[in-house]
Design a protein around this motif. Structure first.
Motif, PDB file in Angstrom:
ATOM      1  N   ARG A  68       0.863  -1.181   0.000  1.00 24.05           N
ATOM      2  CA  ARG A  68       0.000   0.000   0.000  1.00 24.05           C
ATOM      3  C   ARG A  68       0.897   1.227   0.000  1.00 24.05           C
ATOM      4  N   GLU A  69       0.557   2.168  -0.846  1.00 25.35           N
ATOM      5  CA  GLU A  69       1.276   3.438  -0.865  1.00 25.35           C
ATOM      6  C   GLU A  69       0.278   4.542  -0.553  1.00 25.35           C
ATOM      7  N   GLU A  70       0.637   5.394   0.396  1.00 19.91           N
ATOM      8  CA  GLU A  70      -0.200   6.544   0.738  1.00 19.91           C
ATOM      9  C   GLU A  70      -0.058   7.577  -0.378  1.00 19.91           C
ATOM     10  N   VAL A  71      -1.169   8.109  -0.814  1.00 16.11           N
ATOM     11  CA  VAL A  71      -1.153   9.191  -1.796  1.00 16.11           C
ATOM     12  C   VAL A  71      -2.039  10.309  -1.271  1.00 16.11           C
ATOM     13  N   GLY A  72      -1.645  11.518  -1.516  1.00 22.02           N
ATOM     14  CA  GLY A  72      -2.429  12.642  -1.005  1.00 22.02           C
ATOM     15  C   GLY A  72      -2.270  12.759   0.490  1.00 22.02           C
ATOM     16  N   ARG A  74      -2.261  11.784   4.182  1.00 21.65           N
ATOM     17  CA  ARG A  74      -1.989  10.491   4.826  1.00 21.65           C
ATOM     18  C   ARG A  74      -3.257   9.893   5.429  1.00 21.65           C
ATOM     19  N   GLY A  75      -3.477   8.617   5.120  1.00 21.69           N
ATOM     20  CA  GLY A  75      -4.602   7.876   5.668  1.00 21.69           C
ATOM     21  C   GLY A  75      -5.916   8.076   4.936  1.00 21.69           C
ATOM     22  N   GLN A  76      -5.943   8.972   3.968  1.00 20.89           N
ATOM     23  CA  GLN A  76      -7.196   9.214   3.262  1.00 20.89           C
ATOM     24  C   GLN A  76      -7.273   8.490   1.931  1.00 20.89           C
ATOM     25  N   ARG A  77      -6.138   8.203   1.338  1.00 23.80           N
ATOM     26  CA  ARG A  77      -6.168   7.501   0.058  1.00 23.80           C
ATOM     27  C   ARG A  77      -4.925   6.639  -0.078  1.00 23.80           C
ATOM     28  N   GLN A  78      -5.155   5.417  -0.520  1.00 24.75           N
ATOM     29  CA  GLN A  78      -4.054   4.475  -0.720  1.00 24.75           C
ATOM     30  C   GLN A  78      -4.125   3.900  -2.122  1.00 24.75           C
ATOM     31  N   GLU A  79      -2.977   3.539  -2.620  1.00 18.31           N
ATOM     32  CA  GLU A  79      -2.900   2.801  -3.878  1.00 18.31           C
ATOM     33  C   GLU A  79      -2.163   1.505  -3.606  1.00 18.31           C
TER      34      GLU A  79
END
Length: 155
Positions: A68-72, A74-79
């Protein structure tokens, strides 16, 4: 009733099935190889129920096949991104693609032609070769215990 697990089997095929032997799992990996990264990408392309998708993505992360990579924020969107071991599933998926093209659809009815974007050439048929590059079949192989070199059944 849960899916059968093979934890006690000393067999690389059985242990691989423990990690990727569910059809949804391989379809998620397929889609990741096509560029899907977000939960919604996987949900849209597979039509899988959200609870099952969540479970399979979690298992892929737990097994080190995806991260999982955090994008945007932190904790609101993952890829979800394939790891090296996830990328190493490519030949397995291509072998399955070619098997399905031949044995399910027949080569003339296949729904998708897979080709190398660098050259435009179709992929060569998948095969298994020994260290010398000679093609082998299941009739040509045996297994041996790497610690004592005793021959045993392959698998």
């Amino acid at each position: 009733m849960g899916r059968k697990r093979f934890d006690e089997m000393s067999c690389a095929i059985a242990q691989t099935l423990n990690q990727v032997g569910d059809w949804w799992t391989l379809l998620i990996v397929r889609d990741a190889m096509k560029g899907a990264r977000r939960f919604s990408d996987f949900h849209e392309s597979t039509g899988i129920a959200k609870n099952i998708l969540t479970d399979r993505l979690n298992k892929l992360v737990e097994n080190g096949i995806m991260v999982r990579e955090e994008v945007g924020v932190r904790g609101q969107r993952q890829e979800y991104v394939l790891t090296e071991s996830g990328e190493a599933l490519f030949p397995i998926l291509m072998a399955m693609q070619q098997w399905g093209d031949k044995w399910v659809y027949g080569d003339t009815e296949r729904p998708l032609e897979v080709f190398d974007v660098r050259t435009g050439e179709e992929l060569a048929p998948m095969g298994v070769a020994n260290q010398s590059g000679e093609q082998v079949t299941h009739r040509d192989i045996a297994g041996r215990d790497p610690s004592n070199r005793g021959i045993r059944e392959a698998g």
